[in-house]
Write a protein that holds these residues in place. Structure first.
Motif, PDB file in Angstrom:
ATOM      1  N   THR A 175      15.458   3.783  16.706  1.00  0.00           N
ATOM      2  CA  THR A 175      14.682   3.759  15.464  1.00  0.00           C
ATOM      3  C   THR A 175      13.518   4.737  15.622  1.00  0.00           C
ATOM      4  N   SER A 176      13.289   5.552  14.595  1.00  0.00           N
ATOM      5  CA  SER A 176      12.276   6.603  14.753  1.00  0.00           C
ATOM      6  C   SER A 176      11.267   6.607  13.605  1.00  0.00           C
ATOM      7  N   LEU A 177      10.221   7.391  13.798  1.00  0.00           N
ATOM      8  CA  LEU A 177       9.205   7.559  12.762  1.00  0.00           C
ATOM      9  C   LEU A 177       9.817   8.188  11.506  1.00  0.00           C
ATOM     10  N   ALA A 178      10.860   9.013  11.691  1.00  0.00           N
ATOM     11  CA  ALA A 178      11.532   9.614  10.535  1.00  0.00           C
ATOM     12  C   ALA A 178      12.196   8.538   9.678  1.00  0.00           C
ATOM     13  N   ASP A 179      12.764   7.513  10.351  1.00  0.00           N
ATOM     14  CA  ASP A 179      13.372   6.398   9.604  1.00  0.00           C
ATOM     15  C   ASP A 179      12.307   5.691   8.761  1.00  0.00           C
ATOM     16  N   LEU A 180      11.148   5.458   9.401  1.00  0.00           N
ATOM     17  CA  LEU A 180      10.042   4.789   8.700  1.00  0.00           C
ATOM     18  C   LEU A 180       9.625   5.606   7.481  1.00  0.00           C
ATOM     19  N   LYS A 181       9.469   6.934   7.678  1.00  0.00           N
ATOM     20  CA  LYS A 181       9.007   7.792   6.584  1.00  0.00           C
ATOM     21  C   LYS A 181      10.005   7.760   5.421  1.00  0.00           C
ATOM     22  N   GLY A 182      11.286   7.905   5.758  1.00  0.00           N
ATOM     23  CA  GLY A 182      12.320   7.895   4.715  1.00  0.00           C
ATOM     24  C   GLY A 182      12.339   6.575   3.964  1.00  0.00           C
ATOM     25  N   MET A 183      12.206   5.477   4.718  1.00  0.00           N
ATOM     26  CA  MET A 183      12.219   4.140   4.126  1.00  0.00           C
ATOM     27  C   MET A 183      11.059   3.976   3.137  1.00  0.00           C
ATOM     28  N   LEU A 184       9.856   4.351   3.585  1.00  0.00           N
ATOM     29  CA  LEU A 184       8.670   4.143   2.744  1.00  0.00           C
ATOM     30  C   LEU A 184       8.702   5.044   1.502  1.00  0.00           C
ATOM     31  N   GLU A 185       9.245   6.255   1.650  1.00  0.00           N
ATOM     32  CA  GLU A 185       9.338   7.134   0.479  1.00  0.00           C
ATOM     33  C   GLU A 185      10.288   6.548  -0.562  1.00  0.00           C
ATOM     34  N   GLU A 186      11.394   5.962  -0.089  1.00  0.00           N
ATOM     35  CA  GLU A 186      12.332   5.313  -1.008  1.00  0.00           C
ATOM     36  C   GLU A 186      11.645   4.167  -1.750  1.00  0.00           C
ATOM     37  N   VAL A 187      10.888   3.370  -0.986  1.00  0.00           N
ATOM     38  CA  VAL A 187      10.224   2.205  -1.578  1.00  0.00           C
ATOM     39  C   VAL A 187       9.170   2.650  -2.605  1.00  0.00           C
ATOM     40  N   ALA A 188       8.428   3.719  -2.269  1.00  0.00           N
ATOM     41  CA  ALA A 188       7.411   4.208  -3.199  1.00  0.00           C
ATOM     42  C   ALA A 188       8.054   4.658  -4.507  1.00  0.00           C
ATOM     43  N   ARG A 189       9.223   5.296  -4.399  1.00  0.00           N
ATOM     44  CA  ARG A 189       9.918   5.736  -5.620  1.00  0.00           C
ATOM     45  C   ARG A 189      10.391   4.528  -6.428  1.00  0.00           C
ATOM     46  N   ALA A 190      10.906   3.507  -5.715  1.00  0.00           N
ATOM     47  CA  ALA A 190      11.378   2.305  -6.415  1.00  0.00           C
ATOM     48  C   ALA A 190      10.222   1.613  -7.131  1.00  0.00           C
ATOM     49  N   LEU A 191       9.039   1.652  -6.508  1.00  0.00           N
ATOM     50  CA  LEU A 191       7.886   0.947  -7.095  1.00  0.00           C
ATOM     51  C   LEU A 191       7.208   1.757  -8.189  1.00  0.00           C
ATOM     52  N   TYR A 192       7.042   3.066  -7.948  1.00  0.00           N
ATOM     53  CA  TYR A 192       6.179   3.853  -8.842  1.00  0.00           C
ATOM     54  C   TYR A 192       6.900   5.001  -9.541  1.00  0.00           C
ATOM     55  N   GLY A 193       8.233   5.082  -9.391  1.00  0.00           N
ATOM     56  CA  GLY A 193       8.986   6.107 -10.113  1.00  0.00           C
ATOM     57  C   GLY A 193       9.385   7.277  -9.221  1.00  0.00           C
ATOM     58  N   ARG A 194      10.429   8.011  -9.655  1.00  0.00           N
ATOM     59  CA  ARG A 194      11.010   9.082  -8.831  1.00  0.00           C
ATOM     60  C   ARG A 194      10.013  10.197  -8.526  1.00  0.00           C
ATOM     61  N   ASP A 195       9.055  10.420  -9.424  1.00  0.00           N
ATOM     62  CA  ASP A 195       8.191  11.588  -9.274  1.00  0.00           C
ATOM     63  C   ASP A 195       6.951  11.333  -8.424  1.00  0.00           C
ATOM     64  N   VAL A 196       6.837  10.143  -7.869  1.00  0.00           N
ATOM     65  CA  VAL A 196       5.624   9.816  -7.123  1.00  0.00           C
ATOM     66  C   VAL A 196       5.482  10.728  -5.909  1.00  0.00           C
ATOM     67  N   ARG A 197       4.236  11.194  -5.662  1.00  0.00           N
ATOM     68  CA  ARG A 197       3.980  12.022  -4.476  1.00  0.00           C
ATOM     69  C   ARG A 197       3.519  11.111  -3.344  1.00  0.00           C
ATOM     70  N   THR A 198       3.926  11.406  -2.130  1.00  0.00           N
ATOM     71  CA  THR A 198       3.558  10.562  -0.990  1.00  0.00           C
ATOM     72  C   THR A 198       3.049  11.417   0.165  1.00  0.00           C
ATOM     73  N   ARG A 199       2.281  10.784   1.061  1.00  0.00           N
ATOM     74  CA  ARG A 199       1.880  11.481   2.286  1.00  0.00           C
ATOM     75  C   ARG A 199       1.574  10.458   3.389  1.00  0.00           C
ATOM     76  N   PHE A 200       1.740  10.906   4.627  1.00  0.00           N
ATOM     77  CA  PHE A 200       1.353  10.132   5.799  1.00  0.00           C
ATOM     78  C   PHE A 200       0.018  10.658   6.297  1.00  0.00           C
ATOM     79  N   ARG A 201      -0.850   9.753   6.724  1.00  0.00           N
ATOM     80  CA  ARG A 201      -2.100  10.150   7.388  1.00  0.00           C
ATOM     81  C   ARG A 201      -2.166   9.402   8.699  1.00  0.00           C
ATOM     82  N   PRO A 202      -2.845   9.966   9.704  1.00  0.00           N
ATOM     83  CA  PRO A 202      -3.007   9.199  10.940  1.00  0.00           C
ATOM     84  C   PRO A 202      -3.818   7.929  10.665  1.00  0.00           C
ATOM     85  N   GLY A 203      -3.442   6.856  11.328  1.00  0.00           N
ATOM     86  CA  GLY A 203      -4.184   5.610  11.168  1.00  0.00           C
ATOM     87  C   GLY A 203      -4.353   4.944  12.512  1.00  0.00           C
TER      88      GLY A 203
END
Ligand SMILES: [Zn+2]
Length: 360
Positions: A237-265
């Motif tokens: 399991t990788s960080l790429a899996d996490l990124k892909g998963m969260l981008e899918e979820v953001a689109r499901a929640l806020y629409g296909r055109d939503v812009r996303t980004r990762f920041r260090p935390g």
């Protein structure tokens, strides 16, 4: 005929009038006793028969018997009239007006935060996530130590919670009583340890639930709130899996055109840790007060599960990896409906809650 004959006629006439005026079964009974009883008026007249001439007695006796018979049947008639009247009155009392409008039924509906949580569960269910729930009353071990937050770690200040103590065990001036380590959980993350220990890989769980913090309450902070965390543990399991998963979820929640980004935390239980942002829903990215002029809104925190946490869950970090993310359904609901004060959620004000009944 003697006076007794006239008396009998008068008695009969008067008795009928009084009978007609009797307004209850009790009054009729009393009247019967008064007229026909052992010391009643008719009996008194009969006693006088002995003093009339013998040739008049048979006719008077017969007349007296007729009057008794007439009165008895009149009494019977009056009683049944009264009973019928009672029934009529009772029926009138009990009558149902079929044309009257009904009383509206007040049906409840889901709390808006629960609606958001259900929607999230539905979205993640499509990606194979199951719900796994843990206790709200936790141990310090699960809430902190097993999640790589040792005692005296400065990060504990971020999750200061409410301690469960024996009555009387809190000394004046002491904020943290000596306890057996029982607390109200400060986040749903302890449930991740419980899930890792209970389930076989691959693990894909959502851990929704209520959390508690020792927090000064204001418009954006409550001492109780909800979290939904997600945990995936599997080989490779990788960080790429996490990124892909969260981008899918953001689109499901806020629409296909939503812009996303990762920041260090930073979180003690993930390494690396990230904050996941979406383009501001209010201004579309230009900058406004809602996004503090940055054009971005943080909707969740995430990261790769820390090797120590994996080990505490019973996995060898050289064999298994995992990612985890946490969302705040309260904040998400505020964003969704433009609610400005988190305290409204627990105010039990029906004027507020009633706005969210539509279609639910
Ligand atoms: Zn904005």
């Amino acid at each position: 005929m003697s006076d007794i004959g006239a008396d009998l006629d008068a008695l009969s006439l008067a008795a009928r009038e009084r009978l007609a005026a009797a307004s209850s079964a009790e009054a009729v009974d009393a009247l019967r006793h008064h007229l026909l009883g052992r010391s009643g008026e008719l009996t008194a007249l009969l006693k006088q028969l002995g003093s009339v001439p013998a040739e008049e007695r048979p006719a008077l006796g017969q007349r007296a018997n007729e009057v008794r018979g007439e009165l008895e049947s009149a009494i019977g008639v009056r009683l049944s009239q009264l009973q019928a009247g009672d029934l009529e009155a009772r029926l009138a009392d009990e009558a149902i007006d079929m044309s009257a409008p009904g009383r509206p039924l007040r049906a409840g509906h889901l709390h808006p935060v629960l609606t958001t949580m259900r929607d999230l569960r539905e979205i993640f269910h499509a990606y194979g996530f199951e719900v796994f729930e843990g206790p709200e009353v936790e141990t310090e071990e699960y809430n902190f130590e097993l999640l790589n937050i040792p005692p005296d770690h400065p990060a504990r200040d971020l999750w200061d919670t409410l301690y469960v103590a024996e009555p009387g065990s809190i000394e004046a001036g002491e904020s943290r009583p000596a306890t057996d380590g029982t607390i109200l959980r400060a986040h749903t993350s302890p449930t991740q340890i419980r899930a890792m220990r209970a389930l076989d890989p691959p693990i894909r769980v959502l851990t929704p639930g209520r959390c508690f913090r020792y927090e000064a309450v204001d418009a954006s902070h409550g001492f109780e709130f909800f979290q939904i965390e997600g945990l995936v543990v599997d080989r490779d399991t990788s960080l790429a899996d996490l990124k892909g998963m969260l981008e899918e979820v953001a689109r499901a929640l806020y629409g296909r055109d939503v812009r996303t980004r990762f920041r260090p935390g930073y979180y003690p239980f993930t390494e690396p840790s990230v904050a996941f942002d979406i383009g501001c829903l209010v201004c579309g990215g230009e900058g406004c007060p809602a996004c503090k002029r940055s054009g971005w809104m943080t909707i969740l925190g995430a990261g790769m599960v820390h090797p120590t946490v994996l080990r505490n869950g019973g996995f060898d970090p050289d064999e298994y990896q995992g990612y985890a993310f946490g969302m705040g359904p309260d904040r998400m609901t505020m964003l969704r409906h433009g609610i400005g004060d988190i305290r409204l959620f627990f105010s039990a004000d029906l004027r507020f809650l009633g706005q969210f009944s539509e279609g639910r």
